[in-house]
Write a protein that holds these residues in place. Sequence first.
Motif, PDB file in Angstrom:
ATOM      1  N   UNK A   1       0.824  -1.198   0.000  1.00 30.38           N
ATOM      2  CA  UNK A   1       0.000   0.000   0.000  1.00 30.38           C
ATOM      3  C   UNK A   1       0.862   1.253   0.000  1.00 30.38           C
ATOM      4  N   UNK A   2       1.999   1.189   0.696  1.00 28.83           N
ATOM      5  CA  UNK A   2       2.920   2.319   0.685  1.00 28.83           C
ATOM      6  C   UNK A   2       3.399   2.598  -0.734  1.00 28.83           C
ATOM      7  N   UNK A   3       3.734   1.533  -1.473  1.00 25.88           N
ATOM      8  CA  UNK A   3       4.183   1.681  -2.867  1.00 25.88           C
ATOM      9  C   UNK A   3       3.086   2.317  -3.723  1.00 25.88           C
ATOM     10  N   UNK A   4       1.859   1.838  -3.581  1.00 26.90           N
ATOM     11  CA  UNK A   4       0.762   2.362  -4.393  1.00 26.90           C
ATOM     12  C   UNK A   4       0.453   3.816  -4.062  1.00 26.90           C
ATOM     13  N   UNK A   5       0.496   4.141  -2.787  1.00 23.41           N
ATOM     14  CA  UNK A   5       0.220   5.521  -2.377  1.00 23.41           C
ATOM     15  C   UNK A   5       1.295   6.460  -2.911  1.00 23.41           C
ATOM     16  N   UNK A   6       2.566   6.053  -2.809  1.00 24.83           N
ATOM     17  CA  UNK A   6       3.671   6.928  -3.203  1.00 24.83           C
ATOM     18  C   UNK A   6       3.884   6.977  -4.708  1.00 24.83           C
ATOM     19  N   UNK A   7       3.758   5.826  -5.368  1.00 20.39           N
ATOM     20  CA  UNK A   7       4.134   5.745  -6.782  1.00 20.39           C
ATOM     21  C   UNK A   7       2.957   5.819  -7.752  1.00 20.39           C
ATOM     22  N   UNK A   8       1.785   5.424  -7.299  1.00 18.31           N
ATOM     23  CA  UNK A   8       0.641   5.331  -8.215  1.00 18.31           C
ATOM     24  C   UNK A   8      -0.509   6.252  -7.831  1.00 18.31           C
ATOM     25  N   UNK A   9      -0.268   7.134  -6.870  1.00 18.44           N
ATOM     26  CA  UNK A   9      -1.298   8.077  -6.424  1.00 18.44           C
ATOM     27  C   UNK A   9      -2.582   7.371  -5.960  1.00 18.44           C
ATOM     28  N   UNK A  10      -2.399   6.229  -5.317  1.00 15.27           N
ATOM     29  CA  UNK A  10      -3.544   5.491  -4.802  1.00 15.27           C
ATOM     30  C   UNK A  10      -4.173   6.290  -3.665  1.00 15.27           C
ATOM     31  N   UNK A  11      -5.512   6.378  -3.607  1.00 15.53           N
ATOM     32  CA  UNK A  11      -6.165   7.178  -2.551  1.00 15.53           C
ATOM     33  C   UNK A  11      -5.772   6.707  -1.149  1.00 15.53           C
ATOM     34  N   UNK A  12      -5.368   7.643  -0.318  1.00 14.40           N
ATOM     35  CA  UNK A  12      -4.894   7.300   1.017  1.00 14.40           C
ATOM     36  C   UNK A  12      -5.999   6.745   1.899  1.00 14.40           C
ATOM     37  N   UNK A  13      -7.222   7.232   1.716  1.00 17.13           N
ATOM     38  CA  UNK A  13      -8.310   6.743   2.556  1.00 17.13           C
ATOM     39  C   UNK A  13      -8.623   5.275   2.267  1.00 17.13           C
TER      40      UNK A  13
END
Length: 203
Positions: A1-13
């Motif tokens: 999830x850290x990778x997706x949030x940082x690299x893919x702009x995955x919604x933090x919520x």
Amino acid sequence: MDFLVKKKNFPQDISRKIVHIAAGSWLIFWLFFDDSHWSKYFNIAPAFIWTVLLIIKGLTADSNDEAVKTMTRTGDRRELLKGPLYFTLVMCLMGTVYYKTPLALTAMGVLAWGDGLAPIFGKRYGKNKYYIFAEKSLQGSAAFLLLGFLGAVLFNVLFYDSIDFGFILVAVIIATIVEAFSPRDADNILIPLVIIVAYSIYF
């Protein structure tokens, strides 16, 4: 999830809730423990380690810490000392005192799946809002009730051939009412507490 949030702009919520659901579903690994041996209590090792980490990170981490990014709403490290910490403490309690009981299976089903997915449904489909101690929606509460019930049933079915649907339904209804009145972050501790009370009265 850290990778997706940082690299893919995955919604933090949504990231936060995926971590929530995955953590609450850790009890499926109870299937692999020998109940006759004390080592079964090692099931709480991840929860215990994260309890310590959350305290440390909640007091000292900076905004770039992966736990802060994936497990908080606003990026404030102090949030780790609230909902996430309460959650790991509940995991420790359920994995020891209430290990493999219908109470633990029901409480974690409601907490992981009901409380995990209700805010997502509420945010996207919640047209009928209400406010008690925090803003909620009727659609989110309905999702909590339905998904919490399904999660509790699923966890119970994994461990028991015969399950008490009456208790699960009563526990989920009470938990839904309590969740509606819960201040933000307090539901992670209030939901399992009321299910413990419901269990003691029901049985």
